[in-house]
Write an enzyme that holds these catalytic residues in place. Structure first.
Site, PDB file in Angstrom:
ATOM      1  N   ASP A 242       0.857  -1.182   0.000  1.00 19.07           N
ATOM      2  CA  ASP A 242       0.000   0.000   0.000  1.00 19.07           C
ATOM      3  C   ASP A 242       0.895   1.234   0.000  1.00 19.07           C
ATOM      4  O   ASP A 242       1.508   1.558   1.018  1.00 19.07           O
ATOM      5  CB  ASP A 242      -0.904   0.009   1.239  1.00 19.07           C
ATOM      6  CG  ASP A 242      -1.996  -1.056   1.200  1.00 19.07           C
ATOM      7  OD1 ASP A 242      -1.850  -2.028   0.424  1.00 19.07           O
ATOM      8  OD2 ASP A 242      -2.974  -0.922   1.947  1.00 19.07           O
TER       9      ASP A 242
ATOM     10  N   LYS B 289     -10.240   0.185  -2.061  1.00 17.18           N
ATOM     11  CA  LYS B 289     -10.051  -0.092  -0.637  1.00 17.18           C
ATOM     12  C   LYS B 289     -10.453   1.128   0.178  1.00 17.18           C
ATOM     13  O   LYS B 289      -9.974   2.235  -0.063  1.00 17.18           O
ATOM     14  CB  LYS B 289      -8.597  -0.462  -0.335  1.00 17.18           C
ATOM     15  CG  LYS B 289      -8.337  -0.722   1.160  1.00 17.18           C
ATOM     16  CD  LYS B 289      -6.910  -1.205   1.409  1.00 17.18           C
ATOM     17  CE  LYS B 289      -6.610  -1.325   2.897  1.00 17.18           C
ATOM     18  NZ  LYS B 289      -5.235  -1.828   3.162  1.00 17.18           N
TER      19      LYS B 289
ATOM     20  N   LYS C 255      -6.973   3.417  -2.941  1.00 13.76           N
ATOM     21  CA  LYS C 255      -7.282   3.360  -1.507  1.00 13.76           C
ATOM     22  C   LYS C 255      -7.477   4.773  -0.982  1.00 13.76           C
ATOM     23  O   LYS C 255      -6.749   5.690  -1.374  1.00 13.76           O
ATOM     24  CB  LYS C 255      -6.138   2.650  -0.772  1.00 13.76           C
ATOM     25  CG  LYS C 255      -6.264   2.616   0.750  1.00 13.76           C
ATOM     26  CD  LYS C 255      -5.068   1.883   1.366  1.00 13.76           C
ATOM     27  CE  LYS C 255      -5.031   2.028   2.877  1.00 13.76           C
ATOM     28  NZ  LYS C 255      -3.860   1.364   3.496  1.00 13.76           N
TER      29      LYS C 255
END
Length: 222
Positions: free
Chosen positions: A91, A182, A153
């Site tokens: 991430d 996400k 995300k």
């Protein structure tokens, strides 16, 4: 949705700077017991966690976290080390200042370089929605997809706000299935988790999902 259906979409997270190996080990044990999608931890613990888990749950780590304000070379080196240590998901935080300045090619090349470094492993791109306008969020949907990342995300959880329902709806409308979504930061209830999934989130980043379920099932507040 059932408890297991929801937890299967959760990246069980512990990113506090003061986290100890004992706490990370507990996180691993909880993830194995509850069959979460992954654990998400800082890079310093990736090797120990990967060795401990032996593939039972994927290890996700963070790159350029939490500010995104490191060079592309530094992000690539961090990703390569984590990959060697056993991480299977990454991430990364974008260069937010470059986005704000309209330097879109730099933002995209930063993401693309990290994706090339991790190859066929999962790359999720944190755009820190709380700092962006809707136009910037929409632009990032295109950039993330164009750069070849697997997920967009919302948040690090370390800035001024986390995921919102409006942001997940915006992502779903703009990515149009080109990448996954996400939601992370500020998820406080089972209802939140269900709503984010309903709106299009494929993953949820939270440190408290298991605790929320346990409190609900024991009759406690959550």
């Amino acid at each position: 949705m059932t408890r297991q259906q929801i937890l299967a979409k959760v990246d069980h997270t512990l990113l506090k700077p003061e986290a100890t190996w004992a706490q990370i080990k507990t996180l691993c044990d909880e993830a194995v017991q509850e069959h979460t999608a992954s654990i998400c931890i800082n890079p310093v613990y990736v090797k120990r966690a990967a060795d401990y888990l032996c593939g039972r749950v994927p290890v996700c780590t963070v790159i350029g976290f939490p500010l995104g304000a490191t060079s592309t070379a530094a992000k690539v080196a961090e990703a390569e080390q984590a990959l060697a240590d056993g991480a299977g998901e990454f991430d990364m935080v974008i260069h937010i200042g470059a986005l704000k300045a309209g330097e879109y090619e730099q933002v995209e090349s930063d993401i693309r370089a990290v994706k090339q470094a991790v190859g066929d492993k999962v790359l999720k791109v944190i755009i820190e929605t709380c700092l962006l306008t809707d136009a910037e969020k929409e632009k990032m949907c295109d950039i993330v997809c164009s750069a070849g990342a697997d997920f967009i995300k919302t948040s690090t959880g370390f800035s001024t706000g986390g995921a919102t329902f409006d942001d997940i709806a915006l992502f779903a409308r703009c990515v149009k299935g080109r990448c996954k979504i996400k939601a992370a930061g500020g998820i406080r209830s089972v209802a939140d988790m269900e709503k984010f999934i309903e709106l299009g989130a494929d993953r949820l980043g939270t440190s408290s999902a298991i605790k929320i379920f346990n409190q609900q099932e024991s009759g406690g507040a959550y």
